[in-house]
Every structure is written in C-alpha cells, then in structure tokens.
Design a protein around this motif. Structure first.
Motif, PDB file in Angstrom:
ATOM      1  N   ARG A  12       0.850  -1.195   0.000  1.00 53.01           N
ATOM      2  CA  ARG A  12       0.000   0.000   0.000  1.00 53.01           C
ATOM      3  C   ARG A  12       0.893   1.254   0.000  1.00 53.01           C
ATOM      4  N   PRO A  13       0.328   2.437  -0.211  1.00 49.85           N
ATOM      5  CA  PRO A  13       1.152   3.649  -0.283  1.00 49.85           C
ATOM      6  C   PRO A  13       1.934   3.881   1.013  1.00 49.85           C
ATOM      7  N   ASN A  14       3.140   4.456   0.855  1.00 50.69           N
ATOM      8  CA  ASN A  14       3.927   4.950   1.983  1.00 50.69           C
ATOM      9  C   ASN A  14       4.601   3.918   2.871  1.00 50.69           C
ATOM     10  N   VAL A  15       4.574   2.643   2.461  1.00 48.23           N
ATOM     11  CA  VAL A  15       5.222   1.630   3.303  1.00 48.23           C
ATOM     12  C   VAL A  15       6.734   1.615   3.079  1.00 48.23           C
ATOM     13  N   GLY A  16       7.204   2.265   1.984  1.00 46.46           N
ATOM     14  CA  GLY A  16       8.647   2.330   1.726  1.00 46.46           C
ATOM     15  C   GLY A  16       9.084   1.538   0.504  1.00 46.46           C
ATOM     16  N   LYS A  17       8.163   1.324  -0.443  1.00 43.61           N
ATOM     17  CA  LYS A  17       8.496   0.559  -1.659  1.00 43.61           C
ATOM     18  C   LYS A  17       9.595   1.253  -2.463  1.00 43.61           C
ATOM     19  N   SER A  18       9.403   2.555  -2.696  1.00 43.07           N
ATOM     20  CA  SER A  18      10.379   3.263  -3.533  1.00 43.07           C
ATOM     21  C   SER A  18      11.717   3.376  -2.817  1.00 43.07           C
ATOM     22  N   ILE A  76      10.951   8.238  -6.974  1.00 41.80           N
ATOM     23  CA  ILE A  76      10.744   9.381  -6.085  1.00 41.80           C
ATOM     24  C   ILE A  76      10.180   8.925  -4.741  1.00 41.80           C
ATOM     25  N   VAL A  77      10.861   9.335  -3.672  1.00 39.19           N
ATOM     26  CA  VAL A  77      10.416   8.980  -2.326  1.00 39.19           C
ATOM     27  C   VAL A  77       9.875  10.231  -1.638  1.00 39.19           C
ATOM     28  N   THR A  78       8.616  10.184  -1.186  1.00 42.48           N
ATOM     29  CA  THR A  78       8.078  11.290  -0.378  1.00 42.48           C
ATOM     30  C   THR A  78       7.142  10.672   0.632  1.00 42.48           C
ATOM     31  N   ASP A  79       6.709  11.462   1.613  1.00 42.27           N
ATOM     32  CA  ASP A  79       5.707  10.882   2.499  1.00 42.27           C
ATOM     33  C   ASP A  79       4.292  11.217   2.047  1.00 42.27           C
ATOM     34  N   ASN A 119       9.089  -3.510   6.845  1.00 43.93           N
ATOM     35  CA  ASN A 119      10.012  -2.368   6.738  1.00 43.93           C
ATOM     36  C   ASN A 119       9.899  -1.459   7.968  1.00 43.93           C
ATOM     37  N   LYS A 150      12.019   1.805  13.618  1.00 51.26           N
ATOM     38  CA  LYS A 150      11.019   2.304  14.582  1.00 51.26           C
ATOM     39  C   LYS A 150      10.510   1.126  15.399  1.00 51.26           C
ATOM     40  N   SER A 191      15.188  -2.228   7.310  1.00 51.50           N
ATOM     41  CA  SER A 191      14.925  -0.802   7.333  1.00 51.50           C
ATOM     42  C   SER A 191      15.496  -0.274   6.030  1.00 51.50           C
ATOM     43  N   LYS A 225      15.291   2.649   4.926  1.00 50.36           N
ATOM     44  CA  LYS A 225      15.882   3.972   5.120  1.00 50.36           C
ATOM     45  C   LYS A 225      17.332   3.837   5.590  1.00 50.36           C
TER      46      LYS A 225
HETATM   47  P1  GDP Z   1       6.139   4.080  -1.105  1.00 59.16           P
HETATM   48  O1  GDP Z   1       4.944   4.928  -1.222  1.00 59.16           O
HETATM   49  O2  GDP Z   1       5.788   2.742  -0.606  1.00 59.16           O
HETATM   50  O3  GDP Z   1       6.955   4.062  -2.343  1.00 59.16           O
HETATM   51  O4  GDP Z   1       7.040   4.718   0.066  1.00 59.16           O
HETATM   52  P2  GDP Z   1       8.304   5.659  -0.025  1.00 59.16           P
HETATM   53  O5  GDP Z   1       9.504   4.869  -0.344  1.00 59.16           O
HETATM   54  O6  GDP Z   1       7.967   6.818  -0.900  1.00 59.16           O
HETATM   55  O7  GDP Z   1       8.447   6.084   1.489  1.00 59.16           O
HETATM   56  C1  GDP Z   1       7.388   6.688   2.206  1.00 59.16           C
HETATM   57  C2  GDP Z   1       7.953   7.349   3.451  1.00 59.16           C
HETATM   58  O8  GDP Z   1       8.430   6.339   4.348  1.00 59.16           O
HETATM   59  C3  GDP Z   1       9.131   8.260   3.172  1.00 59.16           C
HETATM   60  O9  GDP Z   1       9.035   9.393   4.008  1.00 59.16           O
HETATM   61  C4  GDP Z   1      10.323   7.424   3.543  1.00 59.16           C
HETATM   62  O10 GDP Z   1      11.425   8.222   3.942  1.00 59.16           O
HETATM   63  C5  GDP Z   1       9.773   6.633   4.714  1.00 59.16           C
HETATM   64  N1  GDP Z   1      10.496   5.356   4.885  1.00 59.16           N
HETATM   65  C6  GDP Z   1      10.770   4.431   3.953  1.00 59.16           C
HETATM   66  N2  GDP Z   1      11.478   3.402   4.478  1.00 59.16           N
HETATM   67  C7  GDP Z   1      11.646   3.695   5.787  1.00 59.16           C
HETATM   68  C8  GDP Z   1      12.292   3.016   6.870  1.00 59.16           C
HETATM   69  O11 GDP Z   1      12.879   1.932   6.760  1.00 59.16           O
HETATM   70  N3  GDP Z   1      12.245   3.618   8.086  1.00 59.16           N
HETATM   71  C9  GDP Z   1      11.632   4.795   8.272  1.00 59.16           C
HETATM   72  N4  GDP Z   1      11.621   5.289   9.499  1.00 59.16           N
HETATM   73  N5  GDP Z   1      11.007   5.461   7.292  1.00 59.16           N
HETATM   74  C10 GDP Z   1      11.023   4.942   6.049  1.00 59.16           C
END
Ligand code: GDP
Ligand code: MG
Length: 453
Positions: free
Chosen positions: A226-232, A245-248, A332, A336, A356, A358
């Motif tokens: 789902r969105p924001n889990v850290g795929k990108s 592109i990685v954003t929240d 992921n 935290k 992690s 990140k």
């Molecule tokens: P996507 O929507 O699944 O592609 O998620 P993104 O890669 O764009 O990441 C969404 C947010 O989660 C960003 O603010 C990342 O910095 C944050 N994020 C991703 N991986 C981690 C992680 O391992 N730890 C933490 N604390 N934040 C992360």
C-alpha cells in the motif's frame, strides 16, 4: 580459405589494439606490412612466436608493434593467423587494418573468426555460441555457465543421447534390412527402456534451460504494497541510487519504474509500482491497476509492509492476492518500534524478512529469500548446458520425436514408423551440435557476434 582481417579490440582508445588476420595468406599479409627489427623473416616465424618491429603501408611507417604468429591448425580459427598488437589509438589501428586490406586481406564479417573455428572443426556450434555469452557475461554465474558450455558440456550431453539413438537406429536397420540373416530380433521392451532413458536425459536438458534463463535474463520481480510503506525507498536501496521518487505523500509513484539489479549471483528485473489501495483518484487508479497486473505477472513478489503500524484493510486486501510460494513479506521501518501483527503474516508467508530501507539494513535477507524461491543453488551454474532458444528448440524437437516413437511402440506400430521418428530425433541433435546444419542457421548464429571475434 580467403584471408580476413579485423580490429579485435573495442572501437575505442585503449592501451593496446589488436588487428587479427586469419586465412591461407595471413602470414604473407603480415610479412608485407610488418618488418621485424632484428632482420628476422616473418615468413620463417614458428607458431606461437612474437617479433618486435614496425608496421608500415607501402613504405610509410605506421607504428612500432608486436606481431604474434599462429600456425594452422594451432590457432583460434584453425588457420594461419597473425595478430598485430599496436598502440591503442583508433587512428593507428585503423591504418594497420587498412594496410592489411590493401595487401591481400578482406574485411572479416561479424563473428567470422569464430565461424571459421567452427567450420574448421576447432569447436562445435554450442561452443561457438558460448563465446558470445562469455563476452557478454555480467557476473560470475553467467561466466561459469558460459565456461561450462565452452568446455563442450552441451555437446557432450547431446552426443550421449545421439550416440544411444544411433545404436538403436543401426539395430533397427540391420533387422529390417536383412530379415533373412540371423540377427537377434529387436525386443520392443528393450527398445522402450532405452528410449525412456534418452527421453529423461533430453527432458532434464530442457528443464535446466529455465535456470539458465534466470541467470542470464534475470527474474521478474515486483515490489508491491500500500502507499507509503517504503516501496520506492527499498527499490532505490536495491538499485543503488535514487531513481524512484520517495516522499511521504501517498501516491507518489504512479507508473511502474524498472531497473535491472544484481543481488549476489542473481539478476532481478525489478519493478517499483504504485501503492495498491482503494482510491477515487482516476489517474491514481490507473497506476493501481498497472501495479496489480505487474504483481500477477511477476515471477517473484516483494510485498512491503510498514512495521511501525498495524496492518490495514489495504494490507489485508493485498495479502489475499499473494501466493506464499513466490512472495516475500518484507516488514520495513524496523528502525522504529514494531506495531505490526507479525502472527498474521507468519500464517500467510513462508518468507518473511525484516528491513529498514531507510537505514539500508536487512537487505541481504531479501537476497537469501530470493535464492530460496528460485531454488538457485550454486551447483546449477555448472550443470546448465542449454544456452539459448535455438539449442532449446533442437532438444524439444528431438524429445517430441522420441515421445512419438515411444507411443508408436506402445501402440504396437511397425518398427518402420519408429525408425523414421528416431531418425528425426537424431537429426535434431546433430543440428544442435552443428554436425548437420544449414547455412541459414549458421548465418543466424553468427549474426549475434561482434566484428573481430
Ligand atoms: P512508497 O509509497 O511505498 O513508495 O514509500 P516511499 O519509499 O515513498 O516512502 C514513504 C515514506 O516512508 C518516506 O518518508 C520514507 O522516507 C519513509 N520510509 C521508507 N522506508 C523507511 C524506513 O525503513 N524507516 C523509516 N523510518 N522510514 C522509512
Ligand atoms: Mg513509491
């Protein structure tokens, strides 16, 4: 055969460039464009010897070079060969090539030297094909596989089957051609058990083609969640640079982004997808739909979950779409506190990995899980013997004919019919090794080669 010449080193500036000349008059051409410093005669040089001297064209000095002489049949092509190593400038190497062309050589086609090695019986066709694989190998596994082929592994495997077929065929021929002689009757049961052995050998050859394909072309792998889990973030981690592109802000990745990534010995064709969730946004929904399709067609699915919060409805919806045998559940954000219910995932997935993205930790465990899923054990690298579609088709066709022959025997058909089918199978195996082949197939094989090889 005519004498051909080409620059065998890349079309770029380098320390050394090599001009290769091969054919009946190769040493003669070398003699006309190269003069050793120590008054030696090029024509008198033995095979595997070198001379230091000057390359020239009609009296004009080009460069100081090393000439290496190979005498037939002890050369790559099996013919007389001369190699001139000069300073690696494009201009210098082209001038020496031109001199060779002006003094009796003609331009070599792509793959001409290897084609000649094949035509002169130095290597079989599968070994010739492996040369290109060695040149294009991108990693250890590919190189091992190509080396295995170069050593003639495919040839030996095919030869074993074709020798058995030949033995059966000659038995059948003797029996049908000389019915009055006292030749032992061909027992259908014996015939059948021999054919089943051949069938098994051919089948395992076809099967290991898939392992080879995975090593060469990579495994299609989709990162979903789902969105924001850290795929990108994971995608960027694996591909080693920021591409996605990685954003929240949820819904940032709308299209599929692909990259070829190496994890140890494994190549992944990795796709980052849009977050899969229910949305009213029409544009985002298109991305979600593409993500679902990518998920369905991928050989491996990396499903990412946010470990720092409980599973959501979108997570559960995604889980229901995944098969445990080809999915890796990646938990992921382990930097935290873990708030996700791991028990739910443990029920559904065999492969669970904590990372992690990140902080770039735990990524190696993804590699282990991928290896487990594709069952790629190191010993596979040295057993893969079928390298390309051409070879695979030959084996499949041979297998098909053997199968039909087995059916024919089981249905009690005349041995004449069996004979024809087994002869077909034998022809296909001879085509595989290049022992019996049309010019068109040879052209096709060598069209993949670069000039100078
Ligand atoms: P996507 O929507 O699944 O592609 O998620 P993104 O890669 O764009 O990441 C969404 C947010 O989660 C960003 O603010 C990342 O910095 C944050 N994020 C991703 N991986 C981690 C992680 O391992 N730890 C933490 N604390 N934040 C992360
Ligand atoms: Mg994204």
């Amino acid at each position: 055969m005519s004498t051909v010449a080409a620059i065998s080193t890349p079309n770029a500036v380098g320390g050394i460039a090599v001009i290769r000349i091969s054919g009946d008059d190769a040493i003669g051409v070398a003699e006309r464009i190269f003069t050793p410093f120590r008054g030696k005669n090029v024509g008198d040089m033995n095979g595997y010897t070198c001379a230091y001297g000057t390359a020239h064209d009609s009296g004009e000095r080009i460069d100081d070079c090393i000439l290496t002489v190979f005498r037939a049949p002890h050369s790559y092509t099996g013919e007389d060969t001369a190699e001139i190593s000069c300073h690696g400038g494009l201009f210098v190497s082209r001038k020496i090539l031109q001199a060779a062309l002006r003094h009796g050589a003609v331009t070599a086609e792509a793959g001409e030297f290897t084609r000649r090695a094949f035509l002169n019986g130095k290597i079989d066709l599968t070994q010739a094909e492996s040369v290109m694989d060695i040149i294009s190998a991108k990693g250890d596994a590919e190189l091992k596989m190509a080396e295995n082929l170069r050593s003639g592994a495919a040839f030996r495997a095919a030869k074993k089957c074709s020798d058995s077929l030949l033995r059966i065929l000659s038995g059948l021929a003797a029996w049908t051609d000389y019915p009055d002689e006292d030749i032992p009757e061909v027992e259908p049961d014996n015939l059948l058990s021999e054919l089943l052995k051949i069938k098994n050998d051919l089948f395992s050859l076809v099967k290991n083609y898939d392992s080879g394909r995975i090593i060469r072309e990579g495994v299609s792998t989709a990162i979903v969640g789902r969105p924001n889990v850290g795929k990108s973030t994971l995608f960027n981690c694996l591909s080693g640079f920021q591409r996605s592109i990685v954003t929240d802000i949820a819904g940032t990745t709308r299209d599929v982004i692909e990259e070829t990534v190496r994890l140890g010995d494994i190549t992944l064709r990795l796709a980052d997808t849009a977050g899969i969730h229910l949305t009213d946004d029409v544009v985002e929904e298109i991305g979600v739909e593409i993500a679902r399709k990518t998920l369905e067609s991928a050989e491996i699915v990396i499903a990412v979950f946010d470990g720092s919060c409980p599973l959501t409805t979108d997570d559960f919806e995604l889980i229901s779409r995944l098969k445990s045998e080809n999915s890796i559940a990646v938990i992921n954000k382990t930097d935290k506190n873990i708030a996700l219910n791991e028990e739910v995932l443990k029920k559904h997935f065999i492969h669970i990995v904590y990372i992690s993205a990140k902080e770039n930790t735990g990524i190696n465990n993804i590699q282990t899980a991928v290896s487990e899923i594709i069952g790629l054990r190191p010993e596979i690298f040295s057993t893969v013997t079928v390298a390309n579609e051409r070879q695979k088709m030959c084996i499949e066709n041979a297998l098909d004919s053997v199968n039909q022959a087995v059916n024919a025997i089981e249905c009690g058909e005349l041995l004449d019919a069996v004979n024809v089918l087994l002869d077909d199978a034998e022809q296909k195996l001879l085509e595989l090794t290049g022992e019996k082949i049309t010019d068109a197939v040879v052209d096709e094989v060598f069209s993949r080669f670069c000039v100078g090889k």
